[in-house]
Design a protein around this motif. Structure first.
Motif, PDB file in Angstrom:
ATOM      1  N   MET A   1       0.846  -1.184   0.000  1.00 35.04           N
ATOM      2  CA  MET A   1       0.000   0.000   0.000  1.00 35.04           C
ATOM      3  C   MET A   1       0.890   1.245   0.000  1.00 35.04           C
ATOM      4  SD  MET A   1      -2.860   0.925   2.823  1.00 35.04           S
ATOM      5  CE  MET A   1      -3.614   2.493   2.867  1.00 35.04           C
ATOM      6  N   PRO A   2       0.662   2.188  -0.904  1.00 37.35           N
ATOM      7  CA  PRO A   2       1.490   3.385  -0.929  1.00 37.35           C
ATOM      8  C   PRO A   2       1.272   4.216   0.340  1.00 37.35           C
ATOM      9  CG  PRO A   2      -0.225   3.493  -2.620  1.00 37.35           C
ATOM     10  CD  PRO A   2      -0.341   2.169  -1.950  1.00 37.35           C
ATOM     11  N   PRO A   3       2.265   5.060   0.703  1.00 34.32           N
ATOM     12  CA  PRO A   3       2.151   5.830   1.933  1.00 34.32           C
ATOM     13  C   PRO A   3       1.140   6.963   1.845  1.00 34.32           C
ATOM     14  CG  PRO A   3       4.159   6.393   0.774  1.00 34.32           C
ATOM     15  CD  PRO A   3       3.527   5.254   0.038  1.00 34.32           C
ATOM     16  N   PHE A   4       0.561   7.188   0.677  1.00 30.11           N
ATOM     17  CA  PHE A   4      -0.436   8.234   0.518  1.00 30.11           C
ATOM     18  C   PHE A   4      -1.257   7.956  -0.723  1.00 30.11           C
ATOM     19  CE2 PHE A   4       3.524   9.439  -1.398  1.00 30.11           C
ATOM     20  CZ  PHE A   4       3.177   9.905  -2.642  1.00 30.11           C
ATOM     21  N   ASP A   5      -2.405   8.588  -0.817  1.00 28.78           N
ATOM     22  CA  ASP A   5      -3.284   8.464  -1.973  1.00 28.78           C
ATOM     23  C   ASP A   5      -2.622   9.153  -3.168  1.00 28.78           C
ATOM     24  OD1 ASP A   5      -5.289   8.785  -3.901  1.00 28.78           O
ATOM     25  OD2 ASP A   5      -6.859   8.990  -2.397  1.00 28.78           O
ATOM     26  N   ALA A   6      -2.734   8.566  -4.342  1.00 27.07           N
ATOM     27  CA  ALA A   6      -2.089   9.120  -5.536  1.00 27.07           C
ATOM     28  C   ALA A   6      -2.595  10.524  -5.858  1.00 27.07           C
ATOM     29  CB  ALA A   6      -2.306   8.197  -6.726  1.00 27.07           C
ATOM     30  N   ALA A   7      -3.777  10.879  -5.388  1.00 26.77           N
ATOM     31  CA  ALA A   7      -4.328  12.208  -5.655  1.00 26.77           C
ATOM     32  C   ALA A   7      -3.730  13.261  -4.720  1.00 26.77           C
ATOM     33  CB  ALA A   7      -5.844  12.183  -5.503  1.00 26.77           C
ATOM     34  N   GLU A   8      -3.054  12.816  -3.666  1.00 22.09           N
ATOM     35  CA  GLU A   8      -2.449  13.752  -2.713  1.00 22.09           C
ATOM     36  C   GLU A   8      -1.076  14.194  -3.216  1.00 22.09           C
ATOM     37  OE1 GLU A   8      -4.183  12.449   1.568  1.00 22.09           O
ATOM     38  OE2 GLU A   8      -2.692  11.116   0.689  1.00 22.09           O
ATOM     39  N   THR A   9      -0.687  15.371  -2.823  1.00 24.58           N
ATOM     40  CA  THR A   9       0.597  15.918  -3.232  1.00 24.58           C
ATOM     41  C   THR A   9       1.674  15.558  -2.223  1.00 24.58           C
ATOM     42  OG1 THR A   9      -0.523  17.797  -4.247  1.00 24.58           O
ATOM     43  CG2 THR A   9       1.818  18.051  -3.796  1.00 24.58           C
ATOM     44  N   LEU A  10       2.805  15.068  -2.720  1.00 30.33           N
ATOM     45  CA  LEU A  10       3.973  14.789  -1.885  1.00 30.33           C
ATOM     46  C   LEU A  10       4.987  15.892  -2.122  1.00 30.33           C
ATOM     47  CD1 LEU A  10       5.902  13.070  -0.129  1.00 30.33           C
ATOM     48  CD2 LEU A  10       6.542  11.878  -2.229  1.00 30.33           C
ATOM     49  N   THR A  11       5.454  16.485  -1.042  1.00 33.72           N
ATOM     50  CA  THR A  11       6.479  17.524  -1.123  1.00 33.72           C
ATOM     51  C   THR A  11       7.661  17.099  -0.271  1.00 33.72           C
ATOM     52  OG1 THR A  11       4.786  19.232  -1.355  1.00 33.72           O
ATOM     53  CG2 THR A  11       6.991  19.965  -0.731  1.00 33.72           C
ATOM     54  N   ILE A  12       8.841  17.122  -0.866  1.00 33.16           N
ATOM     55  CA  ILE A  12      10.080  16.864  -0.129  1.00 33.16           C
ATOM     56  C   ILE A  12      10.871  18.165  -0.168  1.00 33.16           C
ATOM     57  CG2 ILE A  12      12.261  15.600  -0.103  1.00 33.16           C
ATOM     58  CD1 ILE A  12      10.764  13.218  -1.262  1.00 33.16           C
ATOM     59  N   ARG A  13      11.236  18.661   1.016  1.00 32.87           N
ATOM     60  CA  ARG A  13      11.953  19.930   1.079  1.00 32.87           C
ATOM     61  C   ARG A  13      12.769  20.004   2.359  1.00 32.87           C
ATOM     62  NH1 ARG A  13       9.595  23.370   4.730  1.00 32.87           N
ATOM     63  NH2 ARG A  13       7.452  22.922   5.322  1.00 32.87           N
ATOM     64  N   MET A  14      13.628  21.023   2.417  1.00 36.11           N
ATOM     65  CA  MET A  14      14.401  21.274   3.628  1.00 36.11           C
ATOM     66  C   MET A  14      13.488  21.937   4.649  1.00 36.11           C
ATOM     67  SD  MET A  14      17.445  20.125   3.169  1.00 36.11           S
ATOM     68  CE  MET A  14      18.179  20.803   4.636  1.00 36.11           C
ATOM     69  N   ALA A  15      13.649  21.567   5.897  1.00 35.29           N
ATOM     70  CA  ALA A  15      12.887  22.206   6.971  1.00 35.29           C
ATOM     71  C   ALA A  15      13.409  23.625   7.165  1.00 35.29           C
ATOM     72  CB  ALA A  15      13.029  21.406   8.257  1.00 35.29           C
ATOM     73  N   VAL A  16      12.501  24.507   7.526  1.00 31.18           N
ATOM     74  CA  VAL A  16      12.858  25.891   7.838  1.00 31.18           C
ATOM     75  C   VAL A  16      12.392  26.189   9.254  1.00 31.18           C
ATOM     76  CG1 VAL A  16      12.866  26.686   5.437  1.00 31.18           C
ATOM     77  CG2 VAL A  16      10.740  26.728   6.734  1.00 31.18           C
ATOM     78  N   SER A  17      12.736  27.358   9.755  1.00 30.53           N
ATOM     79  CA  SER A  17      12.454  27.675  11.159  1.00 30.53           C
ATOM     80  C   SER A  17      10.969  27.590  11.508  1.00 30.53           C
ATOM     81  CB  SER A  17      13.007  29.052  11.519  1.00 30.53           C
ATOM     82  OG  SER A  17      12.429  30.043  10.693  1.00 30.53           O
TER      83      SER A  17
END
Length: 108
Positions: A1-17
């Motif tokens: 099972m994927p970690p999220f629904d395919a219709a949902e947006t996955l964002t990978i980024r650096m954390a900020v304050s």
């Protein structure tokens, strides 16, 4: 099972304050220590923080109420791609034997 629904947006980024409070909540959910000030790479699904991995190694944190193993794997792979290579200690240069100074004999 994927970690999220395919219709949902996955964002990978650096954390900020401004992510500090969300990271604190995520660590609390995961029963993990609060991450220090080290740079972190985070994964958001539909705008919700689901996982975070320190850029230079350390314990990942993830939401235990969602499937996150694949997200952590993605973050870990991405950190390997963007983190600068670890520097090896500089090797000490040695002079060739013929250039070394001879030992001085004392009181012969």
């Amino acid at each position: 099972m994927p970690p999220f629904d395919a219709a949902e947006t996955l964002t990978i980024r650096m954390a900020v304050s401004v992510d500090a409070e969300a990271l604190r909540r995520l660590a609390q959910l995961d029963s993990a220590p609060m991450p220090g000030p080290a740079p972190m790479l985070i994964a958001e699904v539909a705008g919700e923080l689901r996982a975070a991995v320190p850029l230079y190694g350390g314990r990942e944190i993830a939401d235990p109420f969602h499937p996150t193993a694949e997200l952590v794997d993605l973050l870990t792979e991405r950190t390997r791609q963007i983190a600068p290579p670890r520097r090896r200690p500089a090797r000490r240069l040695r002079r060739p034997a013929r250039m070394r100074r001879p030992a001085i004999a004392l009181g012969a």
